[in-house]
Scaffold this motif. Structure first.
Motif, PDB file in Angstrom:
ATOM      1  N   ASN A   5     -53.951-123.960  11.015  1.00 57.67           N
ATOM      2  CA  ASN A   5     -54.892-123.343  11.956  1.00 57.67           C
ATOM      3  C   ASN A   5     -56.300-123.807  11.731  1.00 57.67           C
ATOM      4  O   ASN A   5     -56.647-124.553  10.642  1.00 57.67           O
ATOM      5  N   ASP A   6     -56.905-124.273  12.966  1.00 59.67           N
ATOM      6  CA  ASP A   6     -58.142-124.681  12.946  1.00 59.67           C
ATOM      7  C   ASP A   6     -59.127-123.241  12.189  1.00 59.67           C
ATOM      8  O   ASP A   6     -58.817-122.202  12.547  1.00 59.67           O
ATOM      9  N   ALA A   7     -59.912-123.861  11.287  1.00 59.39           N
ATOM     10  CA  ALA A   7     -60.716-122.561  10.471  1.00 59.39           C
ATOM     11  C   ALA A   7     -59.493-121.563   9.728  1.00 59.39           C
ATOM     12  O   ALA A   7     -59.467-120.505  10.261  1.00 59.39           O
ATOM     13  N   PRO A   8     -58.795-122.262   9.000  1.00 58.91           N
ATOM     14  CA  PRO A   8     -57.720-121.425   8.515  1.00 58.91           C
ATOM     15  C   PRO A   8     -58.347-120.339   7.498  1.00 58.91           C
ATOM     16  O   PRO A   8     -59.417-120.313   7.168  1.00 58.91           O
ATOM     17  N   PRO A   9     -57.435-119.227   7.108  1.00 59.15           N
ATOM     18  CA  PRO A   9     -58.024-118.280   6.521  1.00 59.15           C
ATOM     19  C   PRO A   9     -58.557-118.915   5.174  1.00 59.15           C
ATOM     20  O   PRO A   9     -57.814-119.825   4.460  1.00 59.15           O
ATOM     21  N   ALA A  69     -52.405-107.271   6.604  1.00 62.04           N
ATOM     22  CA  ALA A  69     -52.420-108.726   6.132  1.00 62.04           C
ATOM     23  C   ALA A  69     -51.737-108.725   4.751  1.00 62.04           C
ATOM     24  O   ALA A  69     -51.487-107.801   3.903  1.00 62.04           O
ATOM     25  N   GLY A  70     -50.484-109.667   4.906  1.00 61.71           N
ATOM     26  CA  GLY A  70     -49.784-109.843   3.577  1.00 61.71           C
ATOM     27  C   GLY A  70     -49.566-111.303   2.997  1.00 61.71           C
ATOM     28  O   GLY A  70     -49.784-111.374   2.037  1.00 61.71           O
ATOM     29  N   SER A  71     -49.659-112.275   4.042  1.00 64.73           N
ATOM     30  CA  SER A  71     -49.691-113.761   3.546  1.00 64.73           C
ATOM     31  C   SER A  71     -50.841-114.040   2.691  1.00 64.73           C
ATOM     32  O   SER A  71     -50.621-115.044   2.144  1.00 64.73           O
ATOM     33  N   SER A  88     -48.452-112.650  17.144  1.00 62.39           N
ATOM     34  CA  SER A  88     -48.490-113.965  17.745  1.00 62.39           C
ATOM     35  C   SER A  88     -49.846-114.474  17.388  1.00 62.39           C
ATOM     36  O   SER A  88     -50.194-115.695  17.768  1.00 62.39           O
ATOM     37  N   ALA A  89     -50.886-113.799  17.480  1.00 62.78           N
ATOM     38  CA  ALA A  89     -52.063-114.236  17.441  1.00 62.78           C
ATOM     39  C   ALA A  89     -52.465-114.724  16.180  1.00 62.78           C
ATOM     40  O   ALA A  89     -53.654-115.710  15.829  1.00 62.78           O
ATOM     41  N   GLN A  90     -51.880-114.543  14.948  1.00 69.73           N
ATOM     42  CA  GLN A  90     -51.993-115.093  13.763  1.00 69.73           C
ATOM     43  C   GLN A  90     -51.964-116.356  13.561  1.00 69.73           C
ATOM     44  O   GLN A  90     -52.916-116.974  12.866  1.00 69.73           O
ATOM     45  N   HIS A  91     -51.141-117.167  14.333  1.00 77.43           N
ATOM     46  CA  HIS A  91     -51.068-118.514  14.220  1.00 77.43           C
ATOM     47  C   HIS A  91     -51.405-119.440  15.404  1.00 77.43           C
ATOM     48  O   HIS A  91     -51.267-120.568  15.709  1.00 77.43           O
ATOM     49  N   LEU A  92     -52.274-118.760  16.378  1.00 82.98           N
ATOM     50  CA  LEU A  92     -53.011-119.380  17.306  1.00 82.98           C
ATOM     51  C   LEU A  92     -53.863-120.445  16.621  1.00 82.98           C
ATOM     52  O   LEU A  92     -54.705-119.966  15.627  1.00 82.98           O
ATOM     53  N   ARG A  93     -53.927-121.666  16.770  1.00 86.80           N
ATOM     54  CA  ARG A  93     -54.491-122.608  16.088  1.00 86.80           C
ATOM     55  C   ARG A  93     -56.170-122.622  16.504  1.00 86.80           C
ATOM     56  O   ARG A  93     -56.936-122.735  15.359  1.00 86.80           O
ATOM     57  N   ASP A  94     -56.415-122.274  17.597  1.00 86.32           N
ATOM     58  CA  ASP A  94     -58.050-122.505  18.008  1.00 86.32           C
ATOM     59  C   ASP A  94     -58.819-120.965  17.644  1.00 86.32           C
ATOM     60  O   ASP A  94     -58.072-119.788  18.191  1.00 86.32           O
ATOM     61  N   THR A 128     -53.254-111.717   8.106  1.00 89.01           N
ATOM     62  CA  THR A 128     -53.936-112.771   7.481  1.00 89.01           C
ATOM     63  C   THR A 128     -54.652-113.645   8.527  1.00 89.01           C
ATOM     64  O   THR A 128     -55.811-114.301   8.184  1.00 89.01           O
ATOM     65  N   GLY A 129     -54.044-114.195   9.642  1.00 88.64           N
ATOM     66  CA  GLY A 129     -54.887-115.189  10.402  1.00 88.64           C
ATOM     67  C   GLY A 129     -56.048-114.399  11.071  1.00 88.64           C
ATOM     68  O   GLY A 129     -56.953-114.973  11.634  1.00 88.64           O
ATOM     69  N   THR A 130     -56.229-112.782  11.406  1.00 90.38           N
ATOM     70  CA  THR A 130     -56.890-112.449  12.040  1.00 90.38           C
ATOM     71  C   THR A 130     -57.642-111.115  11.473  1.00 90.38           C
ATOM     72  O   THR A 130     -58.632-110.669  12.147  1.00 90.38           O
ATOM     73  N   PHE A 131     -57.360-110.758  10.510  1.00 86.95           N
ATOM     74  CA  PHE A 131     -58.025-109.543  10.021  1.00 86.95           C
ATOM     75  C   PHE A 131     -59.546-109.150   9.940  1.00 86.95           C
ATOM     76  O   PHE A 131     -60.027-108.142  10.143  1.00 86.95           O
ATOM     77  N   GLN A 132     -60.416-110.315   9.778  1.00 87.64           N
ATOM     78  CA  GLN A 132     -61.792-110.120   9.819  1.00 87.64           C
ATOM     79  C   GLN A 132     -62.135-109.883  11.454  1.00 87.64           C
ATOM     80  O   GLN A 132     -63.108-109.075  11.722  1.00 87.64           O
ATOM     81  N   LEU A 133     -61.191-110.144  12.525  1.00 92.86           N
ATOM     82  CA  LEU A 133     -61.624-110.002  13.676  1.00 92.86           C
ATOM     83  C   LEU A 133     -61.285-108.353  14.021  1.00 92.86           C
ATOM     84  O   LEU A 133     -62.104-107.815  14.628  1.00 92.86           O
TER      85      LEU A 133
END
Lengths: 367, 367
Positions: A255-259, A242-244, A182-188, A225-230
């Motif tokens: 997302n703000d600052a999208p992948p 990551a898959g997407s 659920s962290a992947q699509h947190l906008r902020d 995909t939304g967080t892998f660098q974290l």
């Protein structure tokens, strides 16, 4: 059995609709970008999730660029990947019945496979199937790092489950599954950072308990995909799932600052009716596009908005855009994974020519 | 290619999940009830829509009980039905490209087929394809009776289009398509009644213009499961196109005074995780169930609520219900048509035994 939407060499105009297009140039740039961000010689490796694409050809392209293997979400996907030559498959899911445990244990005869447990029942089911198959599959303990779906509590409970895997007769304890979906699509971006920091702390605490129990987690898997660098910076993880990133979708763009990957997946549709002024109807509706993450974006014609979906129809608001009957429409689906799962084929385009036709394997509900 | 979720003779416990179950007793009662409400010897006949089930076996059962033929929504469905022996197929949709026009015109060599037009372009496309195929398909004029999707304005514009079909070299003018789709799920029976009364007036006015033009509408088609008794009483219609009645779904149950048919379609799932107190995870999510018309209803275990869907997972709130890993869960999907289209097989149950295994034909996006 399934109708092919195109043949290799076809011009884009000959591709049947509704169908899925892959912009091969964008797709390959996405693969290359990920390989540069998560290099094959790094401490943390990529194990991409194939539930996005369900394609042997895409999985092999990922492995050729350094992925250690793949993640799958269903036993049918695991079977398809092993049949297609993938030698290292992690099922990021629980097996909960004997029939699937039997099928999965059989795969361990020809490939390195592992599944996840969040209950001693999962351990017993796979151990029993492995005994019957004469194989030794691996198993990870899934911990709940914030998704609140599957996974045991991080810490001692997880270590106890790891011990029960290690004590089993036929299974290897391989490590931890620590995915915060659920962290992947947190906008902020700050919210994503905080979520992954908390997941890292929970994972670290669990690894401490695992070591206390005399075990070692060879794999610590997670990330999307939304967080892998974290996760890559945070410490405990060894594999990023990551898959997407290969295709991207409309929701990740929100997302703000999208992948930093490109949209490479498009739904191609045909305008079938322009009877109502200011509107057009296309042949891609609920059976061709997933709507769980919002409406698709209309890429062409520019300015049109996908307003309403029914089973086999989509209604566009045209605003300043113009469409005639038979004209093609190109859309970015809201959510790539369930959209791909609606289709049997991916049509790979190089410019305006069909260069590849890839079958979607284990398409559908995931038996 | 596709994995079969069961074999004939299997016990329910052996059926793989996630899969679609048909309660054959309930299904047959639905067929019989419809045959009694719309008898084969009546002035108004049933032409059920197969986009609900995409099954030859279901279509043949409907025809055996008096249906005049079937409706389809895609050319691929038409091809599947003709290949399965159905001799009278109405495509309640527009053909907007040459490739599909060619495929459809070819079907007219072995079956009575007709499609719909709301623009002279549709007439020209099919006429040209019919010339090349040496066939004479039928064509209906679709009028917009309130759905505001496809269809010309009722009245003179529709009659002009009918004349252009009649003047074409290779097509037969067969009648009018007058379907008010959005009326089906109006919750209030009075609202449904008013919507169909307005649709009837618009259809009557169009028929007057058609007759003035010296033409006759042999078919006036429309209606769905939510309103067909209103169309039956209203006058202009000759064929009722209800489809969902064979299976029903959760959304039709939400209508006030819902249609008098039984739920015969269920999603069978398996509980895969109970790691979180008060919740359970099952193996049926976005790739196994359509969510466009709301969450599925949980039939068993009683009291559980389907709270959240992800790609391959569903999260249930258990409240007082209890579930263990491996236990079966039975759901009624929110919307039957797009749910069926996710699956390759329908598992027909008589009591606890698998009596039938029906293939979903032309499954998917509808090329």
């Amino acid at each position: 059995m399934t109708i092919r939407p195109a043949q290799i060499g076809d011009h884009l105009d000959q591709v049947a609709t509704p169908s899925l297009l892959i912009d091969l140039d964008a797709f390959e740039r996405n693969l290359d970008r990920m390989a540069s961000l998560v290099p094959a010689n790094g401490k943390i490796r990529l194990r991409p999730h194939v539930k996005t694409h369900k394609c042997i050809e895409v999985a092999q392209a990922q492995i050729a660029r350094g992925a250690v293997g793949v993640c799958v979400q269903t036993v049918a996907e695991a079977e398809a990947m092993v049949a297609g030559g993938v030698r290292d498959v992690l099922l990021t899911n629980q097996i909960a019945d004997k029939a699937r445990a039997k099928r999965f244990a059989a795969l361990a005869a020809t490939a390195t496979v592992a599944s996840c447990a969040d209950d001693p029942r999962h351990v017993a089911l796979l151990d029993e199937a492995a005994a019957a198959a004469g194989t030794n599959p691996g198993m990870l303990v899934e911990i709940d790092v914030g998704q609140h779906r599957c996974g045991v509590e991080p810490g001692r409970q997880a270590a106890a489950l790891a011990q029960s895997i290690a004590r089993s007769k036929h299974l290897h304890f391989r490590g931890l599954q620590a995915y915060h979906g659920s962290a992947q699509h947190l906008r902020d971006p700050d919210a994503r950072r905080a979520a992954i920091a908390a997941a890292a702390a929970a994972t670290d605490a669990t690894l401490t308990e695992i070591r206390k129990a005399g075990l070692e987690a060879e794999i610590v898997g997670g990330a999307g995909t939304g967080t892998f660098q974290l996760e890559q910076q945070a410490g405990p993880w060894t594999e990023l799932q990551a898959g997407s990133y290969v295709f991207m979708d409309a929701d990740y763009r929100r997302n703000d600052a999208p992948p930093q990957f490109e949209n490479a997946l498009f739904v191609l549709a045909t305008c079938s009716s322009v009877a109502r002024a200011g509107h057009a109807v296309i042949d891609a509706g609920l059976k061709a596009i997933a709507f769980d993450s919002g409406m698709p974006l209309v890429v062409a014609p520019q300015g049109a908005i996908y307003a309403k979906a029914s089973d086999e129809h989509g209604t566009l608001d045209l605003d300043q855009a113009a469409l005639s009957i038979g004209a093609r429409v190109r859309l970015i689906p809201g959510h790539c994974d369930p959209t791909v799962s609606l289709h049997d084929w991916l049509v790979g385009l190089r410019g305006d020519r069909v260069e590849a036709l890839w079958q979607v394997r284990a398409r559908g509900p995931g038996l």
